[in-house]
Design a protein around this motif. Structure first.
Motif, mmCIF file in Angstrom:
data_model
loop_
_atom_site.group_PDB
_atom_site.id
_atom_site.type_symbol
_atom_site.label_atom_id
_atom_site.label_comp_id
_atom_site.label_asym_id
_atom_site.label_seq_id
_atom_site.Cartn_x
_atom_site.Cartn_y
_atom_site.Cartn_z
ATOM 1 N N LEU A 8 11.895 -53.763 95.904
ATOM 2 C CA LEU A 8 12.984 -54.664 95.523
ATOM 3 C C LEU A 8 12.940 -55.928 96.376
ATOM 4 O O LEU A 8 13.044 -57.048 95.849
ATOM 5 N N ASP A 9 12.754 -55.781 97.670
ATOM 6 C CA ASP A 9 12.723 -56.942 98.559
ATOM 7 C C ASP A 9 11.577 -57.886 98.215
ATOM 8 O O ASP A 9 11.734 -59.102 98.260
ATOM 9 N N ARG A 10 10.425 -57.337 97.868
ATOM 10 C CA ARG A 10 9.286 -58.185 97.500
ATOM 11 C C ARG A 10 9.564 -58.955 96.209
ATOM 12 O O ARG A 10 9.156 -60.102 96.069
ATOM 13 N N VAL A 11 10.253 -58.322 95.280
ATOM 14 C CA VAL A 11 10.543 -58.993 94.004
ATOM 15 C C VAL A 11 11.563 -60.111 94.195
ATOM 16 O O VAL A 11 11.368 -61.218 93.704
ATOM 17 N N VAL A 12 12.647 -59.849 94.902
ATOM 18 C CA VAL A 12 13.693 -60.870 95.036
ATOM 19 C C VAL A 12 13.367 -61.909 96.113
ATOM 20 O O VAL A 12 14.121 -62.860 96.289
ATOM 21 N N ALA A 13 12.259 -61.750 96.813
ATOM 22 C CA ALA A 13 11.849 -62.728 97.828
ATOM 23 C C ALA A 13 11.617 -64.108 97.221
ATOM 24 O O ALA A 13 11.604 -65.107 97.939
ATOM 25 N N CYS A 63 15.626 -57.819 85.685
ATOM 26 C CA CYS A 63 14.452 -57.848 84.797
ATOM 27 C C CYS A 63 13.162 -57.861 85.600
ATOM 28 O O CYS A 63 12.211 -57.142 85.281
ATOM 29 N N TYR A 64 13.115 -58.672 86.638
ATOM 30 C CA TYR A 64 11.906 -58.747 87.463
ATOM 31 C C TYR A 64 11.563 -57.390 88.084
ATOM 32 O O TYR A 64 10.404 -56.993 88.090
ATOM 33 N N VAL A 65 12.560 -56.688 88.613
ATOM 34 C CA VAL A 65 12.237 -55.383 89.224
ATOM 35 C C VAL A 65 11.869 -54.357 88.161
ATOM 36 O O VAL A 65 10.986 -53.524 88.367
ATOM 37 N N PHE A 66 12.524 -54.414 87.006
ATOM 38 C CA PHE A 66 12.216 -53.494 85.907
ATOM 39 C C PHE A 66 10.763 -53.640 85.462
ATOM 40 O O PHE A 66 10.015 -52.665 85.370
ATOM 41 N N PHE A 67 10.346 -54.873 85.214
ATOM 42 C CA PHE A 67 8.975 -55.082 84.767
ATOM 43 C C PHE A 67 7.977 -54.856 85.892
ATOM 44 O O PHE A 67 6.883 -54.358 85.657
ATOM 45 N N GLY A 68 8.350 -55.176 87.111
ATOM 46 C CA GLY A 68 7.473 -54.916 88.248
ATOM 47 C C GLY A 68 7.216 -53.433 88.447
ATOM 48 O O GLY A 68 6.072 -53.006 88.651
ATOM 49 N N GLN A 69 8.269 -52.630 88.336
ATOM 50 C CA GLN A 69 8.083 -51.183 88.466
ATOM 51 C C GLN A 69 7.281 -50.652 87.284
ATOM 52 O O GLN A 69 6.491 -49.724 87.432
ATOM 53 N N GLU A 93 5.669 -68.394 87.453
ATOM 54 C CA GLU A 93 5.550 -69.438 86.442
ATOM 55 C C GLU A 93 5.268 -68.903 85.042
ATOM 56 O O GLU A 93 5.276 -69.667 84.086
ATOM 57 N N ASN A 94 4.993 -67.618 84.909
ATOM 58 C CA ASN A 94 4.583 -67.062 83.623
ATOM 59 C C ASN A 94 5.529 -66.000 83.081
ATOM 60 O O ASN A 94 5.195 -65.306 82.129
ATOM 61 N N MET A 95 6.690 -65.862 83.679
ATOM 62 C CA MET A 95 7.686 -64.918 83.174
ATOM 63 C C MET A 95 9.014 -65.654 83.141
ATOM 64 O O MET A 95 9.458 -66.192 84.153
ATOM 65 N N PHE A 96 9.626 -65.674 81.961
ATOM 66 C CA PHE A 96 10.862 -66.419 81.843
ATOM 67 C C PHE A 96 11.698 -65.893 80.687
ATOM 68 O O PHE A 96 11.193 -65.302 79.741
ATOM 69 N N ILE A 97 12.993 -66.126 80.795
ATOM 70 C CA ILE A 97 13.926 -65.758 79.739
ATOM 71 C C ILE A 97 13.948 -66.888 78.727
ATOM 72 O O ILE A 97 14.146 -68.052 79.093
ATOM 73 N N THR A 98 13.683 -66.547 77.471
ATOM 74 C CA THR A 98 13.659 -67.559 76.418
ATOM 75 C C THR A 98 14.976 -67.627 75.650
ATOM 76 O O THR A 98 15.267 -68.638 75.024
ATOM 77 N N GLU A 99 15.746 -66.542 75.682
ATOM 78 C CA GLU A 99 17.061 -66.512 75.045
ATOM 79 C C GLU A 99 17.983 -65.641 75.866
ATOM 80 O O GLU A 99 17.567 -64.613 76.383
ATOM 81 N N SER A 100 19.224 -66.066 75.950
ATOM 82 C CA SER A 100 20.228 -65.289 76.657
ATOM 83 C C SER A 100 21.565 -65.488 75.963
ATOM 84 O O SER A 100 22.044 -66.619 75.861
ATOM 85 N N HIS A 101 22.114 -64.414 75.447
ATOM 86 C CA HIS A 101 23.418 -64.463 74.779
ATOM 87 C C HIS A 101 24.371 -63.580 75.566
ATOM 88 O O HIS A 101 24.172 -62.370 75.661
ATOM 89 N N LYS A 102 25.410 -64.207 76.134
ATOM 90 C CA LYS A 102 26.374 -63.472 76.950
ATOM 91 C C LYS A 102 27.773 -63.601 76.368
ATOM 92 O O LYS A 102 28.150 -64.654 75.871
ATOM 93 N N LYS A 103 28.528 -62.525 76.508
ATOM 94 C CA LYS A 103 29.964 -62.540 76.225
ATOM 95 C C LYS A 103 30.651 -62.063 77.488
ATOM 96 O O LYS A 103 30.284 -61.029 78.054
ATOM 97 N N PHE A 104 31.624 -62.829 77.928
ATOM 98 C CA PHE A 104 32.434 -62.413 79.066
ATOM 99 C C PHE A 104 33.744 -61.864 78.521
ATOM 100 O O PHE A 104 34.490 -62.575 77.853
ATOM 101 N N ARG A 105 33.992 -60.600 78.807
ATOM 102 C CA ARG A 105 35.188 -59.932 78.291
ATOM 103 C C ARG A 105 36.290 -59.823 79.337
ATOM 104 O O ARG A 105 37.449 -59.652 78.995
#
Length: 153
Positions: A8-13, A63-69, A93-105
């Motif tokens: 986790l620490d390596r990913v969020v670094a 997402c980064y830790v999920f795909f890293g694991q 530079e090669n991993m990015f979110i292309t769409e994000s749909h959020k609802k705050f309830r």
């Protein structure tokens, strides 16, 4: 499976220390869960609630830790030869979110830790591009939605 703290620490670094909101994670493929604690924000004054910006940073980190694991566990077809170290370089530079749909309830108190999860709905490969669709839930329904994520290999 609880993600080792070193992983986790390596990913969020990649993030400045005050923006490393993901504190713990566990992965039960195709679901990743995380414990978050918000810190500094981009606002001049400290806000008492999570905004869209902090929510997105939480989701990015999970997402980064999920795909890293998934790289470590050889879960991604076609990426079995990709090392974790190479993944850490790719995600800059090669991993990015292309769409994000959020609802705050409801509001999420920025001073209190909270939990969130993502769930992989599907992943498709187009040559050297992988497109993942995920659902998410932050703080027990306080913010819900969908993400599309791309990894170029």
């Amino acid at each position: 499976m609880k993600l080792p703290q070193e992983t986790l620490d390596r990913v969020v670094a990649l993030y400045n220390p005050n923006y490393r909101y993901l504190k713990e994670s566990e992965i039960e493929f195709p679901i990743a869960r995380g414990k978050f604690q918000l810190g500094e924000t981009e606002y001049c004054e400290t806000l008492q609630h999570m905004t869209d910006i902090e929510a997105q940073l939480c989701l990015n980190q999970l997402c980064y830790v999920f795909f890293g694991q998934g790289i470590i566990d050889k879960k991604w077809k076609g990426l079995e030869n990709l090392t974790f170290d190479k993944y850490l370089e790719l995600r800059k530079e090669n991993m990015f979110i292309t769409e994000s749909h959020k609802k705050f309830r409801k509001e999420t108190n920025s001073r209190e830790p909270f939990y969130g999860q993502i769930k992989l709905k599907r992943i498709r490969r187009y040559g050297n591009i992988y497109v993942a669709k995920l659902d998410f839930d932050l703080n027990e329904g306080a913010s819900v939605g969908e993400l599309s994520l791309v990894l170029k290999h």
